[in-house]
Design a protein around this motif. Structure first.
Motif, short mmCIF file in Angstrom:
data_model
loop_
_atom_site.label_atom_id
_atom_site.label_comp_id
_atom_site.label_asym_id
_atom_site.label_seq_id
_atom_site.Cartn_x
_atom_site.Cartn_y
_atom_site.Cartn_z
N PHE A 82 0.84 -1.20 0.00
CA PHE A 82 0.00 0.00 0.00
C PHE A 82 0.87 1.25 0.00
O PHE A 82 0.67 2.17 -0.79
CB PHE A 82 -0.93 0.00 1.22
N HIS A 83 1.84 1.29 0.90
CA HIS A 83 2.70 2.47 1.03
C HIS A 83 3.44 2.74 -0.27
O HIS A 83 3.46 3.87 -0.77
CB HIS A 83 3.67 2.27 2.21
N ALA A 84 4.03 1.70 -0.84
CA ALA A 84 4.77 1.85 -2.10
C ALA A 84 3.84 2.30 -3.23
O ALA A 84 4.19 3.21 -4.00
CB ALA A 84 5.46 0.53 -2.47
N ALA A 85 2.67 1.71 -3.33
CA ALA A 85 1.73 2.07 -4.40
C ALA A 85 1.22 3.50 -4.22
O ALA A 85 1.09 4.25 -5.20
CB ALA A 85 0.55 1.10 -4.42
N PRO A 105 1.61 -3.96 20.66
CA PRO A 105 2.83 -4.62 20.17
C PRO A 105 2.80 -5.05 18.71
O PRO A 105 3.85 -5.11 18.07
CB PRO A 105 2.98 -5.84 21.08
N ASN A 106 1.63 -5.33 18.14
CA ASN A 106 1.55 -5.81 16.75
C ASN A 106 0.99 -4.78 15.78
O ASN A 106 0.62 -5.12 14.66
CB ASN A 106 0.71 -7.09 16.68
N TYR A 107 0.93 -3.51 16.18
CA TYR A 107 0.39 -2.46 15.30
C TYR A 107 1.44 -2.15 14.24
O TYR A 107 2.47 -1.54 14.51
CB TYR A 107 0.08 -1.22 16.12
N TYR A 108 1.17 -2.58 13.02
CA TYR A 108 2.09 -2.36 11.89
C TYR A 108 1.36 -1.49 10.88
O TYR A 108 0.36 -1.91 10.28
CB TYR A 108 2.47 -3.71 11.27
N GLY A 109 1.83 -0.27 10.70
CA GLY A 109 1.13 0.66 9.83
C GLY A 109 2.06 1.48 8.95
O GLY A 109 3.28 1.50 9.15
N ALA A 110 1.46 2.13 7.97
CA ALA A 110 2.16 3.07 7.08
C ALA A 110 1.19 4.20 6.75
O ALA A 110 -0.01 3.98 6.64
CB ALA A 110 2.61 2.36 5.81
#
Length: 128
Positions: A82-85, A105-110
């Motif tokens: 998503f971030h790259a696009a 602990p598992n929050y992975y976002g961009a």
């Protein structure tokens, strides 16, 4: 809790081009355009995976307020894609993909800014 959400955009076609590319890695696409006879001539379209849940409404001027919208990613790889696009589609970086453990602990976002300056995020809550 939220069934659907809409934002105003200053240039529908420019925003559509951005969201078409940014949403693809998340498995979402433009699913519906409201016939203009129901919108007073404005372009209104809805994005989603199975049904429209995120709506764009074209306006004549730049929105005065910026919104924050977070889209669910099904994996960390989707967040990265998503971030790259979104950047390739003209978005501006507002936070590279990575863990945000201050949320949990598992929050992975961009994060990226869309053409109108809205803060758009993809987030995965699952462990790696």
């Amino acid at each position: 809790m939220i069934d659907h959400l809409g934002i105003s955009v200053s240039d529908f076609d420019k925003s559509k081009a951005f969201y078409d590319k940014a949403m693809a890695p998340l498995g979402a696409s433009l699913l519906y355009m409201v016939p203009e006879e129901y919108t007073g001539g404005a372009k209104v379209g809805g994005y989603g995976r199975d049904r429209p849940v995120f709506w764009l409404s074209g306006g004549k001027e730049k929105p005065k307020d910026h919104q924050h919208v977070a889209f669910t990613a099904r994996s960390r790889a989707e967040v990265d894609a998503f971030h790259a696009a979104a950047l390739a589609a003209g978005g501006k970086d507002n936070g590279a993909p990575g863990l945000r453990p201050h949320y949990h602990p598992n929050y992975y976002g961009a994060f990226v800014f869309d053409p109108d300056g809205n803060n758009v995020e993809a987030v995965c809550h699952d462990p790696e």
